[in-house]
Structures are given as structure tokens and as C-alpha cells.
Design an enzyme around this catalytic site. Structure first.
Site, mmCIF file in Angstrom:
data_model
loop_
_atom_site.group_PDB
_atom_site.id
_atom_site.type_symbol
_atom_site.label_atom_id
_atom_site.label_comp_id
_atom_site.label_asym_id
_atom_site.label_seq_id
_atom_site.Cartn_x
_atom_site.Cartn_y
_atom_site.Cartn_z
ATOM 1 N N ASP A 224 0.881 -1.166 0.000
ATOM 2 C CA ASP A 224 0.000 0.000 0.000
ATOM 3 C C ASP A 224 0.920 1.218 0.000
ATOM 4 O O ASP A 224 1.624 1.465 0.986
ATOM 5 C CB ASP A 224 -0.895 -0.013 1.251
ATOM 6 C CG ASP A 224 -1.852 1.173 1.293
ATOM 7 O OD1 ASP A 224 -1.602 2.169 0.582
ATOM 8 O OD2 ASP A 224 -2.849 1.107 2.038
ATOM 9 N N SER B 151 0.007 13.598 -14.487
ATOM 10 C CA SER B 151 -1.158 13.571 -15.374
ATOM 11 C C SER B 151 -1.158 14.880 -16.147
ATOM 12 O O SER B 151 -0.635 15.895 -15.666
ATOM 13 C CB SER B 151 -2.443 13.484 -14.546
ATOM 14 O OG SER B 151 -3.565 13.796 -15.348
ATOM 15 N N TYR C 210 -7.937 15.750 -7.602
ATOM 16 C CA TYR C 210 -7.056 14.869 -8.376
ATOM 17 C C TYR C 210 -5.988 15.689 -9.110
ATOM 18 O O TYR C 210 -4.796 15.392 -9.038
ATOM 19 C CB TYR C 210 -7.871 14.044 -9.374
ATOM 20 C CG TYR C 210 -6.987 13.203 -10.276
ATOM 21 C CD1 TYR C 210 -6.342 12.078 -9.776
ATOM 22 C CD2 TYR C 210 -6.773 13.561 -11.610
ATOM 23 C CE1 TYR C 210 -5.504 11.315 -10.583
ATOM 24 C CE2 TYR C 210 -5.935 12.801 -12.419
ATOM 25 C CZ TYR C 210 -5.310 11.684 -11.903
ATOM 26 O OH TYR C 210 -4.465 10.938 -12.713
ATOM 27 N N LYS D 79 -1.838 15.713 -8.621
ATOM 28 C CA LYS D 79 -0.865 15.467 -9.686
ATOM 29 C C LYS D 79 0.013 16.704 -9.922
ATOM 30 O O LYS D 79 1.167 16.590 -10.357
ATOM 31 C CB LYS D 79 -1.578 15.038 -10.971
ATOM 32 C CG LYS D 79 -2.244 13.661 -10.848
ATOM 33 C CD LYS D 79 -1.239 12.564 -10.514
ATOM 34 C CE LYS D 79 -1.850 11.174 -10.579
ATOM 35 N NZ LYS D 79 -0.843 10.124 -10.321
HETATM 36 P P1 NAI Z 1 -5.386 1.514 -12.918
HETATM 37 O O1 NAI Z 1 -6.516 1.689 -11.961
HETATM 38 O O2 NAI Z 1 -5.559 0.561 -14.050
HETATM 39 O O3 NAI Z 1 -4.053 1.140 -12.129
HETATM 40 C C1 NAI Z 1 -3.708 1.731 -10.903
HETATM 41 C C2 NAI Z 1 -3.132 0.665 -9.997
HETATM 42 O O4 NAI Z 1 -2.772 1.309 -8.759
HETATM 43 C C3 NAI Z 1 -4.143 -0.447 -9.654
HETATM 44 O O5 NAI Z 1 -3.566 -1.707 -9.926
HETATM 45 C C4 NAI Z 1 -4.408 -0.253 -8.176
HETATM 46 O O6 NAI Z 1 -4.636 -1.456 -7.472
HETATM 47 C C5 NAI Z 1 -3.114 0.424 -7.714
HETATM 48 N N1 NAI Z 1 -3.310 1.151 -6.456
HETATM 49 C C6 NAI Z 1 -4.322 1.990 -6.109
HETATM 50 N N2 NAI Z 1 -4.152 2.406 -4.848
HETATM 51 C C7 NAI Z 1 -3.001 1.851 -4.395
HETATM 52 C C8 NAI Z 1 -2.304 1.904 -3.174
HETATM 53 N N3 NAI Z 1 -2.740 2.626 -2.133
HETATM 54 N N4 NAI Z 1 -1.151 1.211 -3.065
HETATM 55 C C9 NAI Z 1 -0.687 0.473 -4.090
HETATM 56 N N5 NAI Z 1 -1.313 0.356 -5.270
HETATM 57 C C10 NAI Z 1 -2.462 1.049 -5.416
HETATM 58 O O7 NAI Z 1 -5.105 2.975 -13.481
HETATM 59 P P2 NAI Z 1 -3.924 3.558 -14.399
HETATM 60 O O8 NAI Z 1 -4.562 4.412 -15.400
HETATM 61 O O9 NAI Z 1 -3.013 2.506 -14.854
HETATM 62 O O10 NAI Z 1 -3.226 4.512 -13.340
HETATM 63 C C11 NAI Z 1 -1.827 4.559 -13.157
HETATM 64 C C12 NAI Z 1 -1.428 5.981 -12.846
HETATM 65 O O11 NAI Z 1 -1.681 6.792 -13.977
HETATM 66 C C13 NAI Z 1 -2.193 6.626 -11.686
HETATM 67 O O12 NAI Z 1 -1.266 7.361 -10.899
HETATM 68 C C14 NAI Z 1 -3.163 7.554 -12.375
HETATM 69 O O13 NAI Z 1 -3.534 8.627 -11.570
HETATM 70 C C15 NAI Z 1 -2.328 7.990 -13.574
HETATM 71 N N6 NAI Z 1 -3.066 8.530 -14.717
HETATM 72 C C16 NAI Z 1 -4.079 7.802 -15.288
HETATM 73 C C17 NAI Z 1 -4.763 8.323 -16.386
HETATM 74 C C18 NAI Z 1 -5.885 7.573 -17.020
HETATM 75 O O14 NAI Z 1 -6.773 8.219 -17.636
HETATM 76 N N7 NAI Z 1 -5.923 6.258 -16.937
HETATM 77 C C19 NAI Z 1 -4.383 9.632 -16.978
HETATM 78 C C20 NAI Z 1 -3.281 10.278 -16.315
HETATM 79 C C21 NAI Z 1 -2.649 9.725 -15.236
#
Ligand code: NAI
Length: 252
Positions: A62, A142, A155, A159
Site C-alpha cells: 500500500d 497527469s 485529483y 498530480k
Molecule cells: P489503474 O486503476 O488501471 O491502475 C492503478 C493501480 O494502482 C491499480 O492496480 C491499483 O490497485 C493500484 N493502487 C491503487 N491504490 C493503491 C495503493 N494505495 N497502493 C498500491 N497500489 C495502489 O489505473 P492507471 O490508469 O493505470 O493509473 C496509473 C497511474 O496513472 C495513476 O497514478 C493515475 O492517476 C495515472 N493517470 C491515469 C490516467 C488515465 O486516464 N488512466 C491519466 C493520467 C494519469
């Protein structure tokens, strides 16, 4: 890009950008710690990497918790002999809401997950980089850090903090030959869409989102993985403090 022999941690490696990044680094020779709060998902990523001939281990972490982050770094050191690259990717959004109608619980969840994680990462990964005499950190910010929109204020601000920490750390840690960069992705249909409610957007609004992107599509996780890999690579050895837009030209 060659990451042969490099030890790397990717947080949030169970899904989306993190899973794509872990797989890409492993395919290019890195030894990967796939870390996520979702252990089954992290193990799945590590299994896929192993079956493809790469090296990865999974750990439940976490990113809000000091002891979890410390154990994650210790695992990289004990299994792979050190730490060369730290990717702070785990993060989440909140349901679209006017800030004055948002709950304190949602605000704290977003800020602790998206920003305190970078603090813990600095606390535990940087001493390992200093021991090694070099290191690279890549943070996932982001496009919202630079072009904030209504209904996602907390959010976007979290970021924004990641972006500012990236540039400030780049300047602070250059004395140790540590580089710190970030990617700023545009929307991508990962698990993030579910946490924000974007997965239920009417088709017409989704089409409008795509039309506003000069390259006429949303972000694919591999776009982000490729950008992170470049920033972490030796080819980027003179780049630090970069906030790289991965946005199909949306920010122009
Ligand atoms: P996702 O939801 O597919 O992956 C995020 C992962 O982070 C998940 O596997 C989740 O279990 C994990 N997670 C959440 N809280 C956690 C915690 N407390 N400790 C450890 N792991 C944790 O989403 P995505 O899109 O792959 O997100 C990755 C990063 O990209 C994030 O930081 C998100 O804010 C950023 N982002 C995403 C965008 C989008 O539209 N998908 C756009 C810009 C940035």
C-alpha cells in the site's frame, strides 16, 4: 533501450500503465518488483513476465504506508542486489465532483495515494540510489497537473504536487547523480476510468473527448510505458526535471 541487469520497482503494477511498464522493462532485461495493493493482480503481472522469459517478483504494497514501502525497497535489494529505477505509478482519481461537494475521505484518499507515495519512495529508494552512486525515479503525474479541468480539482492538484515534487527533487538530487522525471498522460481506459466514473460516459461524450485530441485517440498504456522507459534509459542520461506530456498533442 537496454535494461539488462537493472533492478526496478513499479508500483501499481497489477493494472493499466503499471502492468504495461513492468512488462516492457522486463522484456528489455530488467529485474522487476511488481508491487500493488492488489496482490493477485501483481502476481498475475509477475507470472506473465515469468512465462515470457523475464524476471519479476510480486509484493503487496500500500503506497500510503511507510512500512509497506520500506519492505518493497528491501525486497528489491535482497532479491536483485540493489535498486536502479523506481517508478511511482500507483494512483487513483475520485468520482467527478465539485470540490465543495467532495468528501474529506475522498480528498485524503487521493492525496495520500498520489502524493504521500512519492514521499515514502524518496525516503526508502533514494538511500539505495545514493549507495549505488546513481538512480532514476519516474513519477506518473497527469496532463491534469498542467491543464486542470472542473470536477477533478483534488485529483489535478495531487498530480500538480507530483509534478512540482518531480522538478524540485530533480534539482535536489542531481548532486547524487539521481535523475527524477515524470510523465503526464492523457485519459486512458484503464482501471482509472472506473474509479473516476469515466467508464460510464455516454458514447457521444467519449467521441467528443477523442475528437479534441489532435492524434484522435486516447492514451494506450504502452504509450506511457514507452515514455517511462525512455526517461529511465541511458539515452535520457542528461534529462532530469522533465514533465513529459503523453497526450497525442492535446496540450498544444
Ligand atoms: P489503474 O486503476 O488501471 O491502475 C492503478 C493501480 O494502482 C491499480 O492496480 C491499483 O490497485 C493500484 N493502487 C491503487 N491504490 C493503491 C495503493 N494505495 N497502493 C498500491 N497500489 C495502489 O489505473 P492507471 O490508469 O493505470 O493509473 C496509473 C497511474 O496513472 C495513476 O497514478 C493515475 O492517476 C495515472 N493517470 C491515469 C490516467 C488515465 O486516464 N488512466 C491519466 C493520467 C494519469
Amino acid at each position: 533501450m537496454n535494461f539488462e541487469g537493472k533492478s526496478i520497482i513499479v508500483t501499481g503494477a497489477a493494472s493499466g500503465f503499471g502492468a504495461a511498464t513492468a512488462k516492457l522493462f522486463a522484456a528489455n532485461g530488467a529485474k522487476v518488483v511488481a508491487s500493488d495493493i492488489n496482490l493477485i493482480g501483481a502476481e498475475n503481472t509477475a507470472d506473465i513476465i515469468g512465462k515470457a522469459g523475464g524476471t519479476a517478483i510480486a509484493i503487496q504494497t500500500d503506497v500510503r504506508q511507510s512500512s509497506d514501502m520500506e519492505n518493497m525497497v528491501k525486497l528489491a535489494v535482497s532479491e536483485f542486489g540493489g535498486l536502479n529505477i523506481m517508478v511511482n505509478n500507483a494512483g487513483l482519481g475520485h468520482k467527478s465532483a465539485l470540490m465543495h461537494e467532495m468528501s474529506e475521505e475522498d480528498y485524503d484518499l487521493v492525496f495520500n495515494t498520489n502524493t504521500k507515495s512519492v514521499f515514502w519512495s524518496v525516503k526508502y529508494a533514494v538511500p539505495e540510489f545514493i549507495k549505488a552512486g546513481n538512480g532514476v525515479m519516474v513519477n506518473v503525474a497527469s496532463i491534469g497537473a498542467k491543464r486542470p479541468r472542473p470536477l477533478g480539482v483534488a485529483y489535478n492538484a495531487s498530480k500538480g504536487a507530483v509534478a512540482t515534487m518531480t522538478r524540485a527533487l530533480a534539482s535536489e538530487l542531481a548532486r547524487y547523480k539521481i535523475r527524477v522525471n515524470a510523465v503526464c498522460p492523457l485519459a486512458s481506459e484503464t482501471g482509472f476510468f472506473k474509479t473516476t466514473g469515466l467508464d460510464t460516459l455516454p458514447d457521444a461524450l467519449r467521441e467528443k473527448m477523442i475528437k479534441e485530441v489532435p492524434l484522435r485517440r486516447l492514451t494506450d498504456p504502452i504509450d506511457v510505458a514507452n515514455s517511462i522507459a525512455f526517461l529511465a534509459s541511458d539515452q535520457a542520461s542528461f534529462l532530469t526535471g522533465i514533465l513529459l506530456d503523453v497526450d497525442g498533442g492535446k496540450g498544444i
